[in-house]
Design an enzyme around this catalytic site. Structure first.
Site, short mmCIF file in Angstrom:
data_model
loop_
_atom_site.label_atom_id
_atom_site.label_comp_id
_atom_site.label_asym_id
_atom_site.label_seq_id
_atom_site.Cartn_x
_atom_site.Cartn_y
_atom_site.Cartn_z
N LYS A 77 45.74 30.92 25.32
CA LYS A 77 47.18 31.22 25.46
C LYS A 77 47.96 30.18 24.66
O LYS A 77 47.67 28.98 24.74
CB LYS A 77 47.55 31.15 26.93
N SER A 157 53.13 35.94 32.44
CA SER A 157 53.35 35.62 31.05
C SER A 157 52.08 35.60 30.21
O SER A 157 52.17 35.56 28.99
CB SER A 157 54.04 34.27 30.93
N SER A 181 51.57 34.39 36.66
CA SER A 181 51.31 34.71 35.26
C SER A 181 49.88 34.84 34.82
O SER A 181 49.64 35.19 33.67
CB SER A 181 52.00 33.66 34.37
#
Lengths: 492, 95, 489
Positions: A77, A157, A181
């Protein structure tokens, strides 16, 4: 052999048996990464790094040795600072930032032999639950509604991470979870996502959103893989004062253990008014599964549940408003010039932050400001203490809890856009877990009426990821979830 | 608690974020909505409750007094938009 | 002595509070492992944590906590076993994170006090409100370029102790005495070099005026005054400025001012200062600080003897006067040197401590100052004990002592060797002195006659002449005695 169809556990086996090489596995995933480009999950691809690491893995494996994650291709990420590779947190304001350091969690992964395929998309500064606030544009969920061509959100997210794993364009991915997330996108994309206890993984080198809530965690194909990944990611870091000085237990050993005699709490406040019946039904099936495996279920009460979102949306923006003050055009990232220093700050931040980040920074600034601190921030920290106390009390009568992960399946890109609050409600089941600092996992347990994955969440006591994994593995076994997304980059 | 444009402008200045005049009204509306929503907490009785001091349940050791860092000027300056002679550079501040 | 200032409308009282920022002596910074040395090349003592790079986190330096607690104990203050670090949020180029890690509502040290030694011998107790730990900011240089400011983060993150006094000070003199005492305590403890010229001790002065017995006036803060002398000047100026302003019908505006040491005036800071909203909140990257009472007790037991206690002991054990003791304890090294000197000399010859004290305070300090070293340094590198022993044994006269001390410093010889080489031994041989006296008197028949006629003051002149004739070596007391005899006939 379908290389991208293997889990980490299976690949590890094949690698040690020398049935496959790390190089072959890397090649398959690099190809898949390319094929998956229409999803826009990857922001940066790093095939050279992947091949270089694969070479080292193969050298070790050839000698009959091998590190726990040798040959495992991972998507990172873009919130984790990776040395020498641009890290921008999906924001214009950090575009071009090349960190001179590696985050502790990713360093742990590379030290365990894993290889980096690339950096994947996220909501800007991890603020969002659909990956639509990314300055680089949205990522598409590889799943589609039956008979409907509209692209769906992968959740957020950590949407890029979830999409990559679901589409077999990465064997595993790192995510971060501040209000859900990791777990919510895992649910939306039909994969496993684990948020460990606050302090289990180091936050050093992860672009900070909300310091008292952020936690890194693995996003994987199955529960065993999550355990294997967490084993490598976790551990005390003296560079993070909130990192727990506790030894890392053998997480993988928990997978496959019986849950006979365990008490599984079912929090009644999680049964929302107007909850979709299919989610209620899935939850019920989960309850039956754990019972069938010999556990008992207990009705518990988490009285403060309904206040969790409001508490979160005061505390998280407050901390974020302070954490994001460093993005000022002086030492890294975007600089929009100004006649005066103040103009430099205002122009840079005005143009560098997206709309959601701006909203949250302003809310955060407001709730900390003179005259409002007591009514908002201080109050929220007290309610947070009550929420944590709820869990403490409830855990006296159960060993783990079972809830749905999200109040819906994935929705279309473009839906829920008019109202920020509608978007915030995606996290209703996940947020309380972050506020209490507890571990939580989501695993795919069923499909919605239009064929989209639905997840179940298991919540555990602090630093008891073992029980969380144990229960999750049993649910996984019972659910036998084998549906595949509409788009699969590698072969399924 | 509804926020007016002036308050939003003041908060934006505190946060050093330039908000174009044309966007102030809409932004005020959004923020007001969010603040009104979080005000649900007014209903909670927190008498005698201490605010949550620390989330982590374990206590790590403090740092020893040793020089273990620094001396990396090149790395510190490498990402900066403007530097001179080893300094970061910004528009002049009038004191 | 009244501290009140005379204005046109009567007398005024000045109310002063001082906020001192003291840089903690430590090898590394408060929350990072970068070095704290003074004067390094820009940005060479900066870690990515100090520069607030993305994902960086603070970790507390345990030694800085110890230094702050020791200082609190030295200020006779309440040490808080539980304290919290807060973020103070504001934007400035030398504050990379956009917030300073400080302590707001729960500082590590609470109320304490400092006792001032006033020149008239009286003692004044000044309250300390609190002491807390915080990060120092970097340095912004505004004068290197016409339109740009240069930023050096070397100092960013260095540990500071902010020490806040109660508004108990009533004059510039008291403010000076406070700073000198605080400096002494910090140096005794080894927690801060307290050198204002080097910038490791900075002082903000809060000044207001009121009619005696009236309510507190509006205060102005004079920031960053960097010497004790300037602090006193700034307070004097500011008090008068405020008095004049009020007496002319104006009102004092609460504001921040700077002291212009060149012109000797304070002036308002030009920045548009809407009052800062720092939005303090507990730093979520750090845990609350919890001190172990047993550790605290041990620290207390291991504290060095502080100035006030040492002064009292010097007066009691050595019989020194208050002012002698104060002069010696102002610097710990001087006090230690005095004790060592007294001990060494007393092993060889009996010497009253007051004499040793006087020598150190009046003679050694002067000579050392001329040579640019401290009295303690002078004593440690020269045979001062030797010189004192010779004086006590009457081998050299009291008047010779200064010359001998200077001589051994210049020649690096022992006192004995130097005295022998220069033949400075005191002449105590009565015969030799009488010879010198006779010779001198023979040359001054008129003055002798005057003396015998009643001008007794001439004795001092005769003594001086004999001393001259003997190159100062004659024992003055003997000269006196023998002269009187001879003159008496």
């Amino acid at each position: 052999m379908n290389l991208t169809g293997l889990t980490i556990g299976q690949a590890r086996d094949q690698l040690r048996r020398k049935a496959i090489t790390a190089r072959e596995l890397a090649e398959a995933y690099i190809k898949a990464m390319e094929t998956a480009r229409p999803l826009k999950a990857y922001l940066i691809e790093t095939p050279d790094r992947a091949f270089a690491a694969a070479k080292q893995s193969d050298a070790r494996l050839q000698k009959g040795g091998g590190l726990p994650l040798d040959g495992v291709p991972i998507a990172v990420k873009d919130l984790f600072c990776t040395e020498g590779v641009e890290t921008a947190a999906a924001s214009k304001i950090l575009a071009g930032f090349v960190p001179p350091y590696e985050s502790t969690v990713t360093a742990n992964l590379w030290r365990n032999g894993a290889l980096m395929l690339g950096k994947v998309n996220l909501d800007e500064f991890a603020m969002g639950s659909a990956t639509i606030t990314s300055a680089r544009g949205p990522t598409e969920n590889p799943w589609r509604r039956r008979g409907d061509n509209r692209p769906l959100v992968p959740g957020g997210s950590s949407g890029g991470s979830a999409a990559a794993v679901a589409a077999r364009a990465a064997l595993a991915a790192t995510g971060t979870d501040t209000g859900g997330s990791i777990r919510q996108p895992a649910s939306f994309c039909g994969i496993v996502g684990l948020k460990p206890t606050y302090g289990r993984c180091s936050r050093w080198g992860i672009v900070a959103f909300a310091s008292s809530l952020d936690q890194a965690g693995p996003m994987t194909r199955d529960v065993r893989d999550a355990a294997i990944m967490l084993q490598a990611m976790a551990g005390h870091d003296p560079k993070d004062a909130t990192s727990a000085p506790l030894p890392v237990p053998n997480f993988e050993a928990a997978v496959g253990q019986s849950i006979k005699g365990l008490r599984i709490g079912i929090p009644k406040e999680y049964r929302l008014d107007g909850m979709p019946t299919e989610i209620e039904a899935l939850w019920q099936r989960g309850i039956e599964w754990v019972k069938a495996a010999g556990a008992t279920t207990v009705d518990i009460s988490l009285k403060m549940t309904k206040y969790a979102l409001a508490t979160y949306y005061i505390i998280a923006p407050a901390e974020a408003s302070s954490n994001l003050a460093r993005y000022d055009g002086v030492r890294f990232g975007l600089r929009v010039p100004g006649e005066t220093l103040e103009a430099l700050y205002e122009n840079t931040r005005g143009q560098g932050f997206g709309a959601e980040v701006r909203r949250r920074v302003l809310i955060g600034t407001y709730v900390l400001s003179a005259g409002y601190y007591d009514a908002y921030y201080l109050k929220a920290q007290k309610v947070r203490a009550l929420i944590a106390r709820d869990f403490d009390d409830a855990f006296k009568s159960c060993d783990a809890m079972l809830t749905p992960t999200a109040p819906s399946a994935a929705f279309a890109i473009g839906e829920k856009m008019d109202d920020p609050i509608a978007m915030y409600l995606n996290d209703v089941f996940t947020v309380p877990v972050n506020l209490a600092g507890l571990p939580g996992i989501s695993l795919p347990a069923g499909l919605s009426a239009d064929g989209l994955p639905l997840g179940l969440q298991v919540i555990g006591k602090a630093f008891d990821e073992e029980t969380v994994l144990r229960v999750a593995a049993v649910l996984e076994d019972s659910a036998k979830f084998d549906a595949v997304p509409a788009f699969v980059a590698g072969a399924a | 608690m509804p926020l007016d444009k002036a308050t939003v402008a003041r908060i934006a200045a505190l946060a050093r974020i330039k908000v174009p005049e044309a966007e102030l009204a809409a932004l005020a509306g959004e923020l007001s909505k969010i603040l009104t929503w979080v005000e649900q907490l007014d209903a909670v009785d927190v008498a005698g409750v201490e605010p949550m001091a620390a989330v982590t349940h374990a206590r790590p050791p403090l740092r020893e007094d040793k020089v273990t860092d620094g001396g990396i000027r090149d790395k510190i300056l490498a990402n900066a938009p403007e530097t001179t002679d080893g300094f970061f550079v910004v528009p002049k501040v009038v004191e | 002595m009244s501290n009140l200032i005379k204005g046109h409308t009567g007398e005024w009282e000045v109310v002063i509070g001082l906020e001192v920022h003291a840089q903690v002596i430590s090898k590394a910074k408060l929350f990072s492992g970068a070095a704290t040395d003074f004067g390094a090349e820009p940005n060479t003592q900066v870690s990515t944590v100090d520069a607030a790079f993305p994902g960086m986190l603070p970790v507390l330096n345990r030694f800085c906590v110890e230094q702050a607690v020791k200082t609190g104990l030295g200020l006779d203050a309440q040490v808080n076993l539980h304290s919290v670090f807060d973020r103070k949020n504001y934007f400035y180029p030398d504050l990379p994170a956009g917030y300073q890690i400080s302590q707001f509502s729960r500082p590590i040290v609470g109320k304490g006090k400092i006792v001032l030694d006033m020149p008239d011998g009286s003692a004044r107790e000044i309250g300390i409100t609190r002491l807390h730990l915080e990060q120092d900011a970097g340095k912004s240089l505004h004068d290197q370029h016409p339109s740009k400011t240069y930023v050096d983060l070397n100092r960013a993150g260095v540990a500071l102790m902010e020490i806040v006094s109660e508004p108990d000070l009533r004059s510039a003199e008291e403010a000076g005495a406070y700073l000198r005492k605080l400096r002494a305590i910090l140096r005794y403890l080894g927690t801060c070099d307290a050198n204002m010229e080097e910038g490791n001790l900075r002082c903000d002065c809060n000044v207001s005026v009121r009619k005696p017995g009236g309510k507190l006036g509006t205060r102005c803060e004079i920031k960053n005054v960097n010497s004790i002398r300037f602090v006193m000047q700034a307070i004097e100026y500011e008090a008068r400025r405020q008095i004049e302003l009020i007496e002319e019908g104006g009102t004092v505006v609460q504001e921040t001012r700077l002291f212009d040491s060149g012109k000797g005036v304070t002036r308002s800071m030009r920045s548009k200062e809407e009052s800062h909203d720092y939005r303090y909140f507990p730093d979520p990257d750090l845990l609350p600080v919890t001190l172990d009472p047993a550790w605290l007790a041990k620290l207390k037991a291991e504290l060095p003897e502080l100035p006030d206690v040492k002064k009292a002991r010097f007066m009691c054990d050595y019989g020194l006067s208050g002012s002698q003791a104060s002069a010696l304890v102002a610097e710990k090294e001087t006090a230690d040197a005095f004790e060592e000197l007294q001990s060494k000399v007393s092993k060889a010859v009996s010497i009253p401590a007051t004499a040793t004290a006087n020598t150190v305070i009046n003679v050694v300090s002067f000579i050392a100052g001329e040579r640019g070293v401290s009295p303690a340094q002078f004593i440690s590198t020269n045979d001062v004990p030797g010189a004192l022993i010779l004086q006590q044994k009457n081998v050299i006269s009291g008047r010779m002592l200064k010359e001998v001390l200077e001589g051994i410093a210049d020649s690096k010889k022992s006192a004995e060797a130097f005295v022998a080489e220069k033949s400075l031994k005191q002449v105590t041989d009565t015969g030799a002195i009488e010879t010198a006296i006779d010779a001198m008197l023979a040359k001054e028949p008129d003055k002798v006659a005057d003396y015998r006629a009643g001008k007794e003051k001439l004795l001092a002149y005769f003594v001086g002449q004999v001393m001259k004739a003997t190159q100062g070596k004659a024992n003055p007391a003997l000269v006196n005695e023998l002269l009187k005899k001879k003159l008496a006939g």
